[in-house]
Structures are given as structure tokens and as C-alpha cells.
Write an enzyme that holds these catalytic residues in place. Structure first.
Site, mmCIF file in Angstrom:
data_model
loop_
_atom_site.group_PDB
_atom_site.id
_atom_site.type_symbol
_atom_site.label_atom_id
_atom_site.label_comp_id
_atom_site.label_asym_id
_atom_site.label_seq_id
_atom_site.Cartn_x
_atom_site.Cartn_y
_atom_site.Cartn_z
ATOM 1 N N TYR A 57 0.859 -1.200 0.000
ATOM 2 C CA TYR A 57 0.000 0.000 0.000
ATOM 3 C C TYR A 57 0.894 1.249 0.000
ATOM 4 C CZ TYR A 57 -3.756 -3.218 1.448
ATOM 5 O OH TYR A 57 -4.656 -4.252 1.540
ATOM 6 N N HIS A 125 -0.514 -12.349 1.038
ATOM 7 C CA HIS A 125 -1.459 -11.448 0.360
ATOM 8 C C HIS A 125 -2.159 -12.145 -0.806
ATOM 9 C CE1 HIS A 125 -2.017 -6.854 -0.365
ATOM 10 N NE2 HIS A 125 -3.137 -7.502 -0.499
ATOM 11 N N SER A 204 -12.937 -4.368 1.447
ATOM 12 C CA SER A 204 -13.901 -3.654 0.576
ATOM 13 C C SER A 204 -15.337 -3.939 1.009
ATOM 14 C CB SER A 204 -13.696 -4.018 -0.898
ATOM 15 O OG SER A 204 -12.435 -3.587 -1.329
ATOM 16 N N PRO A 205 -15.641 -3.781 2.308
ATOM 17 C CA PRO A 205 -16.984 -4.089 2.806
ATOM 18 C C PRO A 205 -18.043 -3.108 2.317
ATOM 19 C CG PRO A 205 -15.694 -3.028 4.518
ATOM 20 C CD PRO A 205 -14.748 -3.288 3.372
ATOM 21 N N LEU A 206 -17.579 -1.981 1.759
ATOM 22 C CA LEU A 206 -18.530 -0.997 1.217
ATOM 23 C C LEU A 206 -18.525 -1.032 -0.298
ATOM 24 C CD1 LEU A 206 -17.701 1.928 3.687
ATOM 25 C CD2 LEU A 206 -19.562 0.255 3.826
ATOM 26 N N GLY A 207 -18.152 -2.190 -0.852
ATOM 27 C CA GLY A 207 -18.154 -2.306 -2.315
ATOM 28 C C GLY A 207 -17.262 -1.256 -2.957
ATOM 29 N N ARG A 208 -16.110 -1.025 -2.350
ATOM 30 C CA ARG A 208 -15.129 -0.021 -2.831
ATOM 31 C C ARG A 208 -15.754 1.371 -2.868
ATOM 32 N NH1 ARG A 208 -10.582 -2.762 -4.051
ATOM 33 N NH2 ARG A 208 -10.859 -4.944 -4.609
ATOM 34 N N GLY A 209 -16.611 1.607 -1.906
ATOM 35 C CA GLY A 209 -17.172 2.942 -1.747
ATOM 36 C C GLY A 209 -18.582 3.084 -2.298
#
Ligand code: ATR
Length: 327
Positions: A57, A125, A204-209
């Protein structure tokens, strides 16, 4: 904040964690380092104890920033990082990063950047197509023995690989993309984690935003935002997905929640640990508050009806990067 054990092996963590990918520049958009520091401090202030990063990252930048912020607070944090996820210029996974000599080198480099003598959770990873998972796990088991790693994790691995790895040394956590919009783990990976007592961490629990409700169109994404190339953010698909997210937001509002909070509470309800990423302190506080939400059966049923598996338009978009996934 609520706390629970991550799988049968521990450690105890906050049920909502903090994903630090977004803190690195060049992924979604530029990130001000001072703002990122404030956001991480807000996460800790809200009771979040699981901080998740990776060596790639921002090419070490995310780890360095976390190392600086955690100085003097290290023992209060469950620190997770990852190795072996490097991509070439085409976005294809670099081979050979699961070799024992590489694992040892990568860990020492991460420990230096994180300014610590151990990581609590060290993830593979991506599966290295050039090294049997047993060899990689053997090297990790030695690092556990040496006290440099407390727990071992696997990221984006098939159920078969998880079983093979777990037979060498207990795996504490599996991390996979999982959200109302990405339901693939429900097929095999979640059941195998339950069977083996492995904790499940949802990235990505928010669907990548998308489930944050603020992305309305492609114009809303900055020119260098990585999502501009993602299938779910293309013309046609994006309108459909925004409409789905709006339906989630309407249901959430009835409960006095935001769409992001409802999406996170849905994951917590299933016993998995979401690690949303954000650059903003106010969003991290809202996300932490989702840990305390109790969803009744009727809301869960309506949510599942609104967003059944496969409802979203477009692939996840990381298929090239996972082309080597061992099925
Ligand atoms: P990833 O794992 O890729 O970080 P994610 O957690 O699904 O993906 O989504 C991250 C995105 O959700 C970020 O773009 C973040 O935007 P900000 O940096 O502007 O906050 C957005 N996000 C996170 N929490 C949010 C919230 N509570 N409300 C709205 N958007 C949010």
C-alpha cells in the site's frame, strides 16, 4: 465498540477494523498524510483495535505512517500486514514471493517500516503460483516460533488452499473481498472458515465505496482514481449499482442509519470482521458505530431481498490479479 476473538485462535479484536489501503496515495485518490494520521487516531479513539495494512500500500508508505502513529500505543493494537501481493505493470501478480527466503526478507522490511518487533497477524497477500502453500506456511511457522509473528493469515485463497495451509500450521484469519455487493465467499470460503475455526475479515466491505452513497457518477471520481477502470464503475453498470446502493440507503434511513452503517452491520451480524477504509475521521467514527447496531430479522430479510447475491452489475475487477487462484 464490541470486541470478539478472531476465529478460535484469537486475538481479541474490535468487530469493526480499519483498512489502511486508502491511506496510501495513488489508489483511490491523493491522500494528505496529516489527514490520514488524524483518521487513524480517530479510529483508535472510536475503540477500533484491528489495523490492517500491507507492504504494497503506497509502496511502504501506509506501513510507515502506521508505525509513526502507533509509537507508544503499540500494545493496544492488533497490527496486521501482508506480503507477496506485488503486481507488475500489467496488474499481474509477481511470481516467487511465497518462497521462504522472500517471506523472511519481506517481514524484516515491514517490521522496520512499522517500527515494531512483531506483527500480530501476518497475511500471505496472494497465493504464489511458484511455491506450494505448505512451503510458505513452513516459513511463517518458523517466524511464529521466533516471536516475530503472532498469527498467520491468508488473503484471497480458495477453500482448498486454506485447508492445505491449515494442515501445516493453524491459520487465524482469512481475508477476502466480501460485501452486500460481493458474495462469492458464501459459496465455499466462509463455510470452510467456520468448519476450521478461522476468523473471516471482509475487505472492501462498502463495495469499494459504492455503498457509501457518495459516488453518483464517474465524474465524481478523481482522474487518477483506480476505480475508473473497474467494471462496476463503468457507464451502465454504475447507474444500476448506484440505484441498488440508494435502495440500501432508504432502508438504512428508516433505522436511523447510513447505507455504509447498514452494510457494515450486516457483515458484523454474520460474525465476520469488516475493515472499511476511509480518509475521513467522521466516516471512521460512523463506521465504528456500526459495531453497536442490532439488526432485527425483518430488516435483514428486506436487505437480502433488496440485494440478493449477483444483484450488482459488473465483475469485481480484480480477476487478473487473482488469475492464479487455486480452485
Ligand atoms: P476498500 O477496502 O477498497 O478500502 P471499502 O471499504 O469498501 O473499500 O470502501 C472504501 C471507500 O468507501 C472509500 O472511498 C471511502 O471514501 P472516503 O475516503 O471519502 O471516506 C468510502 N467510505 C468509507 N466509509 C464511508 C462512510 N461511512 N460513508 C461514505 N463513504 C465511506
Amino acid at each position: 465498540m464490541q470486541y470478539r476473538m478472531l476465529g478460535r485462535q484469537g486475538p481479541t479484536i474490535s468487530v469493526v477494523g480499519f483498512g489502511a489501503m486508502t491511506m496510501a496515495p495513488g489508489i483511490y485518490a491523493d491522500v494528505d498524510q496529516q489527514q490520514a494520521t488524524g483518521t487513524l487516531l480517530a479510529a483508535l479513539g472510536a475503540g477500533i483495535t484491528l489495523v490492517d495494512t500491507a507492504d504494497i500500500y503506497g509502496a511502504g508508505l501506509s506501513e510507515r505512517l502506521i508505525g509513526r502513529v502507533l509509537r507508544g500505543r503499540r500494545d493496544k493494537i492488533v497490527l496486521a500486514t501482508k506480503f507477496g501481493g506485488d503486481q507488475d505493470e500489467r496488474g499481474v501478480l509477481v511470481k516467487g514471493l511465497g518462497r521462504p527466503s522472500y517471506v523472511r526478507k519481506a517481514l524484516d522490511a515491514s517490521l522496520g517500516r512499522l517500527d515494531t518487533d512483531h506483527v500480530d497477524l501476518y497475511y500471505v497477500h496472494r497465493l504464489d503460483p511458484a511455491t506450494p502453500i505448505e512451503e510458505t506456511m513452513g516459513a511463517l511457522a518458523e517466524l511464529v516460533e521466533a516471536g516475530k509473528v503472532r498469527h498467520i493469515g491468508l488473503s484471497e485463497m480458495s477453500a482448498r488452499t486454506i485447508k492445505r495451509a491449515h494442515a501445516v500450521h493453524p491459520v487465524t484469519a482469512v481475508q477476502t473481498e466480501y460485501s452486500l455487493f460481493s458474495r462469492a465467499p458464501e459459496q465455499e470460503v466462509l463455510p470452510v472458515c467456520q468448519e476450521l475455526g478461522i476468523g473471516f475479515v471482509a475487505y472492501s466491505p462498502l463495495g469499494r465505496g459504492l455503498l457509501g452513497g457518495t459516488i453518483r457518477s464517474r465524474e465524481g471520481l478523481e482522474p487518477d482514481d483506480w476505480r475508473r477502470g473497474n467494471p462496476r464503475f463503468q457507464e451502465g453498470n454504475l447507474d444500476h449499482n448506484v440505484a441498488l446502493a440508494d435502495a440500501v440507503a432508504t432502508l438504512a434511513a428508516e433505522q436511523g442509519l447510513s447505507a455504509a452503517q447498514l452494510a457494515l452491520a450486516w457483515l458484523v451480524h454474520q460474525g465476520v470482521v469488516p475493515i472499511p477504509g476511509t480518509r475521513k475521521a467522521e466516516n471512521v467514527r460512523a463506521n465504528a458505530a456500526a459495531a453497536d447496531v442490532r439488526l432485527d430479522k425483518e430488516v435483514l430479510t428486506r436487505l437480502e431481498e433488496l440485494v440478493p447475491p449477483g444483484a450488482v452489475a459488473g465483475e469485481q475487477g480484480n480477476e487478473v490479479y487473482m488469475a492464479n487462484i487455486d480452485t
